[in-house]
Design an enzyme around this catalytic site. Sequence first.
Site: not given
Ligand code: ATP
Ligand code: MG
Length: 572
Positions: A47, A273, A283
């Site tokens: 995102e 994760r 984020k």
């Molecule tokens: P955050 O919680 O850090 O804001 P998010 O999951 O909201 O992260 P996205 O932009 O939705 O961020 O994530 C893009 C991809 O990266 C998704 O498939 C998510 O599952 C993966 N992802 C995000 N954080 C991690 C992590 N700490 N380890 C592994 N994969 C991750």
């Molecule tokens: Mg997300």
Amino acid sequence: MEEKRNRPSEDNTHVTASPVSNFIRFIIDNDLASGKHCKIITRFPPEPNGYLHIGHAKSFCLNFGLALDHQGICHLRFDDTNPEAEDMEYVDSIMADVKWLGFDWQNKLFYASNYFDQLYEYAEYLITTGKAYVCDQSPEEVREYLGTLTRPGINSPYRDRSCEENLDLFRRMKAGEFEEGTKSLRARIDMASPNLNMRDPVLYRIKKSSHHRTGDKWVIYPMYDYTHCISDALEGITHSICTLEFEDHRPLYDWILDQLPVPCHPRQIEFARLNLSYTVMSKRKLLELVQGKYVSGWDDPRMPTLAGMRRRGYTPEAIREFSDRIGVAKANSIVDYKLLQFCLREDLNKKARRAMAVLDPLKITIENYPQDLIEELEAENNPEDPQAGTRKLLFSREIYIEKEDFMEHPPKGWFRLSPDNEVRLKHAYYIKLKEIVRDEQGNIQSLVCTYDPDSKGGWTNDARKVKGTLHWVSCNHAIPIEVRLYEQLFTAYDPMETEEGKDYKDYLNPESLMVKPICYAEPSLLLAKPQEKFQFLRLGYFIVDSDSTRDHKVFNRIVTLKDSWNKTQKKS
Ligand code: ATP
Ligand code: MG
């Protein structure tokens, strides 16, 4: 046209001959062997609401890596359904970061917002098949009626509207007739489901905000759960790999696709994760650190963002190696940041040119060295890489050594300079202490030493044992540089595990940045290029920071040479 493989654009050091197996690889191998798929397609769906961090890197190393190893392809898809938080700045930074790590989505760049028309049509389809309805409950009422894990939800009073009424209301939602929060489109599933995600989840909400790509075209926006599975299906994704928190959403993922005439039904697979010790990885929290000016920006060298790590001096190879080593698990855990540093040192040791710099200077006058003599000494650029060649060091009567390399009253086992210890100056000569020069308060100001002219290059023909080797620079030739030393950004192993009444920000490390405005380095560093990396002998690995100018060089310490630095120091 022959389809190229998604391969890292730089060298392919991370592409191991036989990749470590894991449960996802196992599923893919089986699907290929059974003929369920003849080619796999994965995707990385960020995102664009912030910069990518090392956790995302794990996700896209996995998705691009699996595709690469199976002659498949990995799409980059911006999951941009939430107009308020999203921005083109983030889109650009995400593409730069994925490329920096060496991955290539070729022409497979997508935006969920490209599917808004199709998503809308599918929503009308769900309405006409009785699988969705327009609900007039406010978000608070929706939540109230949802129930809990132990109490079933209550049906919305609007659940049984006719198809015609639903269609009419949904079209009027799209036309902007209603205010935010007054209506939503919901799936008609089961308000008594033990899985809360299946209790008539909201599919569309009214949001009168401009979108960074579609402008003011839409005033209703699809929810993540609705958008994600359909986007996957429209792109023909075979394996939709996501993190564990989506495990409970999988029934909804499957339910939506089962109701619609989509071209295929991808398989969602969840993995744990990545969490790293002494840091936070969301984020939202990273944005808070940036906006609250706790750090200098998204690319602050202490941040776990890829932009921060790049500025700090991390290499793509080290991050890919780290991502391979931690593997893929089904249970959440915290990985020690020292493993990341280990991968980094391994890579930098092979690549970084050696140089000498002194961070806390103590001046030495070599009494028996001729006043006007300046010698050129030969020094290897990298003992790990003979191809790196040699350079000339200038040696003269006045030099700086590190303050902490001299002790007047050392403990037992001290091999560095002391009244009794002769030491070797790296690539130069042996020196011995003659006299300590003090100020009026008795503080050590400088030293007077003598050198052995027969020890040029750092060795002699006799059986003399000199154990300590010190780095140094010539006072008249050294250039002043600024050095920034870093520690972990947080003092707590897991800053999210807070004590009562505390917040993760209460664990910010006040000593995470130490600036040393005046250090001295050998003159060759004046020619250091932007982002060039060095090993400063005995001090660690350093990178030229983007704050550098032609005449004022700033270096970030990327990482120290060893973890057990203090222990080995006593012996050196
Ligand atoms: P955050 O919680 O850090 O804001 P998010 O999951 O909201 O992260 P996205 O932009 O939705 O961020 O994530 C893009 C991809 O990266 C998704 O498939 C998510 O599952 C993966 N992802 C995000 N954080 C991690 C992590 N700490 N380890 C592994 N994969 C991750
Ligand atoms: Mg997300």
